[in-house]
Design a protein around this motif. Structure first.
Motif, PDB file in Angstrom:
ATOM      1  N   ASP A 189       0.845  -1.213   0.000  1.00 37.86           N
ATOM      2  CA  ASP A 189       0.000   0.000   0.000  1.00 37.86           C
ATOM      3  C   ASP A 189       0.869   1.247   0.000  1.00 37.86           C
ATOM      4  O   ASP A 189       0.603   2.222  -0.691  1.00 37.86           O
ATOM      5  N   ARG A 190       1.914   1.188   0.822  1.00 37.93           N
ATOM      6  CA  ARG A 190       2.817   2.329   0.929  1.00 37.93           C
ATOM      7  C   ARG A 190       3.548   2.576  -0.400  1.00 37.93           C
ATOM      8  O   ARG A 190       3.703   3.726  -0.831  1.00 37.93           O
ATOM      9  N   VAL A 191       3.965   1.503  -1.044  1.00 40.56           N
ATOM     10  CA  VAL A 191       4.627   1.618  -2.345  1.00 40.56           C
ATOM     11  C   VAL A 191       3.697   2.337  -3.321  1.00 40.56           C
ATOM     12  O   VAL A 191       4.087   3.305  -3.991  1.00 40.56           O
ATOM     13  N   SER A 192       2.440   1.908  -3.376  1.00 42.54           N
ATOM     14  CA  SER A 192       1.479   2.530  -4.312  1.00 42.54           C
ATOM     15  C   SER A 192       1.249   3.997  -3.958  1.00 42.54           C
ATOM     16  O   SER A 192       1.182   4.855  -4.841  1.00 42.54           O
ATOM     17  N   ARG A 193       1.114   4.285  -2.658  1.00 41.05           N
ATOM     18  CA  ARG A 193       0.866   5.688  -2.252  1.00 41.05           C
ATOM     19  C   ARG A 193       2.023   6.579  -2.684  1.00 41.05           C
ATOM     20  O   ARG A 193       1.822   7.686  -3.189  1.00 41.05           O
ATOM     21  N   CYS A 194       3.240   6.107  -2.498  1.00 38.42           N
ATOM     22  CA  CYS A 194       4.418   6.917  -2.885  1.00 38.42           C
ATOM     23  C   CYS A 194       4.454   7.120  -4.396  1.00 38.42           C
ATOM     24  O   CYS A 194       4.788   8.207  -4.882  1.00 38.42           O
ATOM     25  N   ILE A 195       4.115   6.084  -5.152  1.00 33.17           N
ATOM     26  CA  ILE A 195       4.098   6.220  -6.615  1.00 33.17           C
ATOM     27  C   ILE A 195       3.022   7.223  -7.024  1.00 33.17           C
ATOM     28  O   ILE A 195       3.250   8.090  -7.890  1.00 33.17           O
ATOM     29  N   LEU A 196       1.841   7.158  -6.390  1.00 36.79           N
ATOM     30  CA  LEU A 196       0.768   8.096  -6.744  1.00 36.79           C
ATOM     31  C   LEU A 196       1.193   9.539  -6.489  1.00 36.79           C
ATOM     32  O   LEU A 196       0.925  10.429  -7.302  1.00 36.79           O
ATOM     33  N   LEU A 197       1.892   9.779  -5.376  1.00 35.40           N
ATOM     34  CA  LEU A 197       2.367  11.139  -5.063  1.00 35.40           C
ATOM     35  C   LEU A 197       3.356  11.628  -6.110  1.00 35.40           C
ATOM     36  O   LEU A 197       3.249  12.740  -6.633  1.00 35.40           O
ATOM     37  N   GLU A 198       4.326  10.763  -6.423  1.00 35.14           N
ATOM     38  CA  GLU A 198       5.361  11.131  -7.398  1.00 35.14           C
ATOM     39  C   GLU A 198       4.748  11.349  -8.780  1.00 35.14           C
ATOM     40  O   GLU A 198       5.101  12.293  -9.501  1.00 35.14           O
TER      41      GLU A 198
END
Ligand code: TXA
Ligand code: MG
Length: 357
Positions: free
Chosen positions: A258-267
């Motif tokens: 989940d954290r990986v996806s959240r960071c990608i969405l922000l970037e």
């Protein structure tokens, strides 16, 4: 220097029962000093007669490969291995029994009969017996050991189809045997048996735990899992940029999906706001999180089964090239089993651009 282009022929062969006439023709091209690309169970290889220094040098020219990056010699039988490498290390028979023919490459001392072009001047030779029926039939038809790196331009993602080979090497090689998509999608595991202890120089189709089950303890070379690449690495290939798509690639690596996806969405949001066309290499489990935001999303296998990611990894990187994205943001996978090979390739494709999350 302008490349002296000549035409590259494409011959389709059945994967399981390769057409004899086609394979014999390809074997004759190899014996005559030519270059033939062929499918293996890992990726497509670019073959030349390993005993012919001129033919081997042609591989380096066609790929634009640095001369100090040695090649893997492909053999068809264990008897051939014993002929070319007298005095094999004690571990070899058991490794061969378990993993050959198959995606394991052994770095061995000796092999004095191979020209320096094959070994990049090293005292060791990398060798494997592939399991792909077309590869085995070709080596048999050639009647010589076949030196073969992956059949891509140096630095590009390895080819897993004949079309990938032609994208990179059309006009630079004599023949492509098209046996359909190669199987595993990442290259063989390179295991160095020339020292006191077995060391994995490149993770690949045979996993660390499979090798540990066969050998007891196995070391991982420091360059394998993201450690700094030593100045003089034991595998010269480790120091070059590899597998790279045209667009810059950033890998987001963490155990919490989940954290990986959240960071990608922000970037991705930041990049898109700056006008960049964003590509996202997502796992099947999380791909829908990026839907409807204007990104180019490719589903690239299941996080829970990294072998499925390996199978489509290089095709995915090449697809992003065709889709003309400006930046690729990739979800990392856990570096266990085939995941170790996937992360090793992703890290190199990203030129070390890995964000721990
Ligand atoms: O699955 C594979 O291994 C594919 C298929 C075609 O067999 N081949 C392949 O070859 O991946 P290539 O050239 O792309 O990668 C060979 C790797 C390089 O990292 C090279 O540096 C390393 O093996 N290598 C070759 N000879 C070596 C040696 N004597 N000592 C240490 N590393 C060696
Ligand atoms: Mg390669």
């Amino acid at each position: 220097m302008a490349w002296d282009r000549h035409s590259t022929r494409l011959l389709a062969v059945d994967r399981y029962h390769p057409d004899r006439a086609a394979v014999c023709e390809a074997g004759a091209v190899l014996r005559g000093g030519g270059l033939v690309a062929f499918p293996t169970e890992t990726v497509y290889g670019l073959g030349a007669n390993a005993l012919d220094a001129g033919a081997v040098e042609r591989i380096f020219e066609a790929k634009g490969r640095p001369a100090d990056n040695p090649l893997i010699v492909h053999l068809n039988t264990y008897e051939a291995l014993e002929r070319y490498f007298p005095g094999l290390p004690v571990a070899v028979p058991e490794l061969a029994r378990r993993f050959w023919p198959g995606p394991l490459t052994l770095v061995l001392e000796g092999g004095a009969r191979f020209p320096p072009a094959v070994t990049g001047g090293l005292a060791t030779v990398a060798v494997r017996i592939p399991s792909h029926p077309v590869a085995l039939a070709l080596i048999t038809a050639a009647g010589v050991p076949v030196a073969a790196p992956s059949a891509n331009l140096s630095g590009r993602p390895s080819p897993t189809t004949a079309a990938h080979v032609l994208d990179d090497l059309d006009g630079r090689i004599d023949l492509v045997l098209d046996g359909g998509p190669s199987g595993l999608g990442v290259e063989s595991t390179v295991l160095d048996l020339s020292g006191d202890r077995p060391v994995i120089l490149r993770p690949g189709g045979i996993t660390l735990s499979e090798l540990e089950a066969a050998l007891g303890s196995v070391q991982l070379d420091s360059g394998v899992d993201g450690g700094p690449c030593p100045e003089k690495p034991r595998s010269p290939g480790m120091k070059y940029t590899h597998y790279a798509p045209r667009a810059p690639l950033i890998v987001f690596d963490g155990s919490d999906a989940d954290r990986v996806s959240r960071c990608i969405l922000l970037e991705a949001e930041l990049l898109a706001a700056a006008g960049f066309q964003v590509g996202v290499m997502a796992c099947d489990e999380t791909a829908s999180l990026y839907d409807g935001l204007g990104y180019t999303v490719i589903k690239a296998g299941r996080r829970a089964d990294p072998a499925t990611v390996a199978a489509v990894l290089y095709e995915t990187l090449r697809r992003f090239d065709r889709l003309n994205v400006d930046t690729i943001l990739a979800e990392g996978v856990p570096a266990v089993g085939m995941g170790l090979a996937v992360m090793n390739r992703l890290r190199r494709a990203a030129g070390g651009n890995v964000v721990p999350v």
